[in-house]
Design a protein around this motif. Sequence first.
Motif, mmCIF file in Angstrom:
data_model
loop_
_atom_site.group_PDB
_atom_site.id
_atom_site.type_symbol
_atom_site.label_atom_id
_atom_site.label_comp_id
_atom_site.label_asym_id
_atom_site.label_seq_id
_atom_site.Cartn_x
_atom_site.Cartn_y
_atom_site.Cartn_z
ATOM 1 N N PHE A 30 0.852 -1.192 0.000
ATOM 2 C CA PHE A 30 0.000 0.000 0.000
ATOM 3 C C PHE A 30 0.885 1.239 0.000
ATOM 4 O O PHE A 30 1.731 1.406 0.877
ATOM 5 N N ASP A 31 0.694 2.102 -0.977
ATOM 6 C CA ASP A 31 1.451 3.356 -1.038
ATOM 7 C C ASP A 31 0.792 4.351 -0.088
ATOM 8 O O ASP A 31 -0.228 4.969 -0.411
ATOM 9 N N THR A 32 1.393 4.512 1.077
ATOM 10 C CA THR A 32 0.858 5.428 2.088
ATOM 11 C C THR A 32 1.763 6.647 2.246
ATOM 12 O O THR A 32 1.912 7.181 3.346
ATOM 13 N N THR A 33 2.359 7.078 1.139
ATOM 14 C CA THR A 33 3.239 8.244 1.160
ATOM 15 C C THR A 33 2.501 9.452 1.719
ATOM 16 O O THR A 33 1.387 9.774 1.303
ATOM 17 N N ASN A 34 3.128 10.123 2.664
ATOM 18 C CA ASN A 34 2.525 11.267 3.344
ATOM 19 C C ASN A 34 3.357 12.523 3.075
ATOM 20 O O ASN A 34 4.526 12.559 3.480
ATOM 21 N N PRO A 35 2.779 13.567 2.415
ATOM 22 C CA PRO A 35 1.387 13.638 2.004
ATOM 23 C C PRO A 35 1.121 12.820 0.728
ATOM 24 O O PRO A 35 2.055 12.556 -0.004
ATOM 25 N N ARG A 65 -8.603 10.397 7.848
ATOM 26 C CA ARG A 65 -7.383 9.624 8.081
ATOM 27 C C ARG A 65 -7.641 8.605 9.196
ATOM 28 O O ARG A 65 -8.014 8.973 10.319
ATOM 29 N N PRO A 66 -7.428 7.314 8.945
ATOM 30 C CA PRO A 66 -7.834 6.267 9.889
ATOM 31 C C PRO A 66 -6.780 5.946 10.941
ATOM 32 O O PRO A 66 -5.571 6.055 10.715
ATOM 33 N N ASN A 67 -7.264 5.519 12.080
ATOM 34 C CA ASN A 67 -6.424 5.031 13.171
ATOM 35 C C ASN A 67 -7.089 3.791 13.744
ATOM 36 O O ASN A 67 -8.251 3.839 14.145
ATOM 37 N N VAL A 68 -6.354 2.694 13.762
ATOM 38 C CA VAL A 68 -6.883 1.429 14.258
ATOM 39 C C VAL A 68 -6.443 1.251 15.708
ATOM 40 O O VAL A 68 -5.248 1.308 16.008
ATOM 41 N N VAL A 69 -7.404 1.046 16.597
ATOM 42 C CA VAL A 69 -7.108 0.833 18.012
ATOM 43 C C VAL A 69 -7.742 -0.493 18.425
ATOM 44 O O VAL A 69 -8.946 -0.693 18.239
ATOM 45 N N ALA A 70 -6.921 -1.400 18.958
ATOM 46 C CA ALA A 70 -7.387 -2.713 19.384
ATOM 47 C C ALA A 70 -7.031 -2.914 20.858
ATOM 48 O O ALA A 70 -6.137 -2.258 21.392
ATOM 49 N N VAL A 89 4.194 6.706 5.388
ATOM 50 C CA VAL A 89 5.624 6.650 5.084
ATOM 51 C C VAL A 89 6.034 7.932 4.360
ATOM 52 O O VAL A 89 5.192 8.701 3.880
ATOM 53 N N VAL A 90 7.344 8.150 4.282
ATOM 54 C CA VAL A 90 7.868 9.292 3.540
ATOM 55 C C VAL A 90 7.979 8.926 2.058
ATOM 56 O O VAL A 90 7.955 7.748 1.700
ATOM 57 N N SER A 150 -2.143 7.074 11.738
ATOM 58 C CA SER A 150 -1.807 7.832 10.533
ATOM 59 C C SER A 150 -0.915 9.019 10.883
ATOM 60 O O SER A 150 -0.783 9.404 12.051
ATOM 61 N N ASP A 151 -0.285 9.586 9.874
ATOM 62 C CA ASP A 151 0.244 10.957 9.892
ATOM 63 C C ASP A 151 1.430 11.201 10.814
ATOM 64 O O ASP A 151 1.737 12.356 11.114
ATOM 65 N N GLU A 152 2.156 10.169 11.214
ATOM 66 C CA GLU A 152 3.310 10.423 12.078
ATOM 67 C C GLU A 152 4.378 11.234 11.351
ATOM 68 O O GLU A 152 5.037 12.091 11.951
#
Length: 451
Positions: A30-35, A65-70, A89-90, A150-152
């Motif tokens: 998954f390409d999660t390049t931020n931004p 922007r999602p955040n998964v908490v378990a 990711v960068v 997300s978004d670190e």
Amino acid sequence: MTRAAESPLRTAPPSVLARCRELLRDLLRFDTTNPPGDEGPAAARVADAFAAAGVEHQVLFSEGRPNVVARLPGTGARRPLLVHGHLDVVPADPRRWTHPPFEAVEADGCLWGRGAIDCKNMVAMGAAVLIGLKEAGVQPARDLVFAAVSDEELGCEHGSRFLVDEHPELLEGVEYALGEGGGFSVHFGGRRFYPIMTAEKGLAWLRVIADGEPGHGSMPDPDCAVNQLVAALARITRARLPLHRTEVVDRFLADLSRNAPTSAALALRLMTQSSRVRDFVLDRLFPAPELARPFGALLANTVSANVLRAGEKTNVIPGRATAELDGRTLPGQTTADLIRELETLAGPEVRFEVLQSAPPTETSPDTELFRHLCATVRRHDPEGIPLPALCPGFTDAKHFSRLGIRCYGFMPLRLPPDLRFARLFHGDDERIPLDGLDWGTRVLWDTLLGA
């Protein structure tokens, strides 16, 4: 349900190692390049894994922007523990990579991809271990809370900061947190060390501005804004900033020197004598040249000029030139302290603006959990030497610590001595050795089982 203290499963089952590898492969694709981030599909993959295993979880959104908490319930004998990692990711330039950065290629014993060590590996390990404990029917002494945020990479606004500000109830009572920033092996002086992050530098993202007279490009102006900016940046970036000793780094260097050969130990002791001696040691005497940059970052505030802007037309001298600086401050230092140091070097022709800042964070290593982390590392690597350390970057611990959570950087990973690991963070050809990933998963399993 088996209590962790009664469980014979001190070693992670093979299914946990396999699940971790599979999940990391999927996440790397998954390409999660931020931004912009686009963490949705990656978050859904993690959430689906929890759902299939029957692990209690939820997905919370900050502006999409999602955040998964378990959460895996424990016996309540001890306060909860948080395991966290980030999904974004960068950027990566595929022209510079041996293998495409978003295809999760397995080659040379490694899994290649942007995020392989920063920090989708921690997400995969944490999720795999929680699911494995659930499937094994093991009940730990603590509730285990897991967060894939997300978004670190752009300052945490839609990730850990969002959770802390908008959903602190999900983290109520959490005593400790384990995240990125430490726990991986470092080879120095013929020994293998495992720095565990107990502190991290502060964040100070700055803009430096130079103004001048606009004009026609056919008549060069030596005092134009671009020239002023370039001269100031050269003075800022070619010099190391002043030495500042800190308790955490003094302890780190002392622990390191006690276990290093005589010549290396001498270099470590000399580095904290003065700025001039530090520079001489790092440039001429340091026994591990590939580590001179990360070690230098532990002894001073730092700044890196990473974004430059000026002008819109080739034939027009611009009236303004700017650069964005990634500044990091040591414990005990502030953004204002850093700016004063930069102004001394840069001169009066430029000025500084603060874009974003956050203070350094520190957690004492003198805790039951830190001792448990060290003992677990030694159990899995009897020749390894764990020790408290400062992380030169920042992590989501910046925000989780605001809730009073004691945060450690513990992303266990055993590495070969010839892998230039520090250069892989935000660099080309990011990859993770698969045997090291398996080792780290076993260590994290053992850690959470006994925490």
